[in-house]
Design a protein around this motif. Sequence first.
Motif, PDB file in Angstrom:
ATOM      1  N   GLY A   1     -17.038 -28.537   3.996  1.00 43.33           N
ATOM      2  CA  GLY A   1     -17.384 -28.902   2.633  1.00 43.33           C
ATOM      3  C   GLY A   1     -16.338 -28.641   1.576  1.00 43.33           C
ATOM      4  O   GLY A   1     -16.614 -28.803   0.376  1.00 43.33           O
ATOM      5  N   TYR A   2     -15.128 -28.275   1.975  1.00 37.88           N
ATOM      6  CA  TYR A   2     -14.066 -28.054   0.992  1.00 37.88           C
ATOM      7  C   TYR A   2     -13.547 -29.392   0.470  1.00 37.88           C
ATOM      8  O   TYR A   2     -13.370 -30.345   1.244  1.00 37.88           O
ATOM      9  CB  TYR A   2     -12.921 -27.250   1.602  1.00 37.88           C
ATOM     10  N   ALA A   3     -13.267 -29.443  -0.833  1.00 43.50           N
ATOM     11  CA  ALA A   3     -12.785 -30.671  -1.454  1.00 43.50           C
ATOM     12  C   ALA A   3     -11.272 -30.801  -1.387  1.00 43.50           C
ATOM     13  O   ALA A   3     -10.740 -31.917  -1.302  1.00 43.50           O
ATOM     14  CB  ALA A   3     -13.233 -30.736  -2.913  1.00 43.50           C
ATOM     15  N   THR A   4     -10.580 -29.668  -1.444  1.00 39.83           N
ATOM     16  CA  THR A   4      -9.117 -29.673  -1.448  1.00 39.83           C
ATOM     17  C   THR A   4      -8.599 -28.493  -0.638  1.00 39.83           C
ATOM     18  O   THR A   4      -9.333 -27.553  -0.329  1.00 39.83           O
ATOM     19  CB  THR A   4      -8.549 -29.564  -2.879  1.00 39.83           C
ATOM     20  N   ALA A   5      -7.317 -28.569  -0.325  1.00 35.16           N
ATOM     21  CA  ALA A   5      -6.603 -27.446   0.273  1.00 35.16           C
ATOM     22  C   ALA A   5      -5.307 -27.267  -0.489  1.00 35.16           C
ATOM     23  O   ALA A   5      -4.729 -28.239  -0.995  1.00 35.16           O
ATOM     24  CB  ALA A   5      -6.318 -27.695   1.751  1.00 35.16           C
ATOM     25  N   SER A   6      -4.829 -26.037  -0.591  1.00 31.30           N
ATOM     26  CA  SER A   6      -3.590 -25.771  -1.322  1.00 31.30           C
ATOM     27  C   SER A   6      -2.716 -24.824  -0.522  1.00 31.30           C
ATOM     28  O   SER A   6      -3.191 -24.093   0.354  1.00 31.30           O
ATOM     29  CB  SER A   6      -3.883 -25.175  -2.706  1.00 31.30           C
ATOM     30  N   LEU A   7      -1.429 -24.842  -0.852  1.00 26.71           N
ATOM     31  CA  LEU A   7      -0.470 -23.913  -0.252  1.00 26.71           C
ATOM     32  C   LEU A   7       0.786 -23.902  -1.106  1.00 26.71           C
ATOM     33  O   LEU A   7       1.008 -24.778  -1.938  1.00 26.71           O
ATOM     34  CB  LEU A   7      -0.143 -24.289   1.197  1.00 26.71           C
ATOM     35  N   SER A   8       1.608 -22.887  -0.892  1.00 28.58           N
ATOM     36  CA  SER A   8       2.892 -22.781  -1.579  1.00 28.58           C
ATOM     37  C   SER A   8       3.982 -22.721  -0.534  1.00 28.58           C
ATOM     38  O   SER A   8       3.827 -22.053   0.496  1.00 28.58           O
ATOM     39  CB  SER A   8       2.930 -21.524  -2.454  1.00 28.58           C
ATOM     40  N   VAL A   9       5.104 -23.424  -0.770  1.00 28.38           N
ATOM     41  CA  VAL A   9       6.181 -23.480   0.208  1.00 28.38           C
ATOM     42  C   VAL A   9       7.521 -23.284  -0.477  1.00 28.38           C
ATOM     43  O   VAL A   9       7.767 -23.813  -1.564  1.00 28.38           O
ATOM     44  CB  VAL A   9       6.164 -24.816   0.983  1.00 28.38           C
ATOM     45  N   ASP A  10       8.378 -22.509   0.159  1.00 30.82           N
ATOM     46  CA  ASP A  10       9.756 -22.329  -0.298  1.00 30.82           C
ATOM     47  C   ASP A  10      10.531 -23.594   0.051  1.00 30.82           C
ATOM     48  O   ASP A  10      10.542 -24.020   1.208  1.00 30.82           O
ATOM     49  CB  ASP A  10      10.365 -21.117   0.398  1.00 30.82           C
ATOM     50  N   THR A  11      11.174 -24.192  -0.931  1.00 33.87           N
ATOM     51  CA  THR A  11      11.903 -25.438  -0.667  1.00 33.87           C
ATOM     52  C   THR A  11      13.101 -25.225   0.249  1.00 33.87           C
ATOM     53  O   THR A  11      13.632 -26.187   0.809  1.00 33.87           O
ATOM     54  CB  THR A  11      12.372 -26.084  -1.975  1.00 33.87           C
ATOM     55  N   ALA A  12      13.532 -23.962   0.427  1.00 35.12           N
ATOM     56  CA  ALA A  12      14.651 -23.664   1.324  1.00 35.12           C
ATOM     57  C   ALA A  12      14.168 -23.211   2.695  1.00 35.12           C
ATOM     58  O   ALA A  12      14.965 -22.726   3.495  1.00 35.12           O
ATOM     59  CB  ALA A  12      15.544 -22.589   0.717  1.00 35.12           C
ATOM     60  N   ASN A  13      12.876 -23.373   2.971  1.00 40.67           N
ATOM     61  CA  ASN A  13      12.331 -22.966   4.258  1.00 40.67           C
ATOM     62  C   ASN A  13      13.145 -23.593   5.383  1.00 40.67           C
ATOM     63  O   ASN A  13      13.303 -24.812   5.450  1.00 40.67           O
ATOM     64  CB  ASN A  13      10.869 -23.429   4.338  1.00 40.67           C
ATOM     65  N   PRO A  14      13.689 -22.779   6.301  1.00 40.92           N
ATOM     66  CA  PRO A  14      14.595 -23.316   7.321  1.00 40.92           C
ATOM     67  C   PRO A  14      13.899 -24.106   8.416  1.00 40.92           C
ATOM     68  O   PRO A  14      14.565 -24.720   9.248  1.00 40.92           O
ATOM     69  CB  PRO A  14      15.241 -22.047   7.903  1.00 40.92           C
TER      70      PRO A  14
END
Length: 319
Positions: free
Chosen positions: A277-290
């Motif tokens: 029943g979740y409407a959205t999911a979120s996360l944060s990512v480092d743009t330099a992630n190797p």
Amino acid sequence: MALTTRDLAPADAAALAGLMRRIDADHPTGFCLGEPEARELMSGAESRFEGAFDGEHLVAFTAVMPGSPQSTGQRFILFGDVDPPRLREGIGTLMLSRALEAARAVHRQVAPDLSATYAATALAGRADQAGLLTSAGFVPTGHSVMMVADLARPVAVPEAPRGLVASSFDPAAAEELRLAHNTAFGDHPDRTPMGPDFWELFMVRAAHNRHHLAAVARDGAGRVAGYVFAHEYTVPQSGGSGPELHVPYVGTLPHHRRRGVATWLLTRVLGLAREAGYATASLSVDTANPTGALGVYERAGFRHLYQQDSYELAEPLLP
């Protein structure tokens, strides 16, 4: 009335949560806690919260989160902000200075023979936040992006990579997962190894954990190959109305990379979240992630919301 400062305790959780909501309504922070989450985090022995008060009114806060000492040094995460109507009064400068001194005191006590690094973030485009950090000696080091995915449509889950099976987060395997997490993030530019106490508080016992929606991949010998963990916060991290599942960590052990493990596990978690029943999911990512994680998330349907710029103050060991 002159400002006063003091450490914040679990009894201050409601005031801190209210301040965070006012701040987040003005600008996104990626660190907006509800009262239960604030109380839990302030109950931990490792983190230190301080508040600035105008009379009885909380107008600013800082949080100092020490990382476990490593052979390469000790890393501290610093958070903080000021009630929007009280910006440009010098409160942020005062609180950042106090947070740094508090972090240095912890460092002198637990790891005086190691170098120290203090890390903080500023919202991209906020010259006042960037200026506050640079004036204290911080230098820019990178960027991270908050992303959100709409879960209205069914999620297609690919076949499992050969030899791997998936299960949920088992608290009985918490220490094994902590060690796997520290290995998976060992080559990341801003790695902060998780210590047992904070892991137990934040990733095992905290009410925001949704262990039944997480996914852990294991090989034929039962060893961890990758994982996607799942949280739900009182205040959706994307700023939307929710309900929202937040993904705090996606990790793949180095010898299992480029096998599609992260995509498989992430889509599995998103599918479970949609069914729940979740409407959205979120996360944060480092743009330099190797590991190329940004592309994995974009292909899974995540879009960019806003960018946080990373800053560090490195203090080498003095002779």
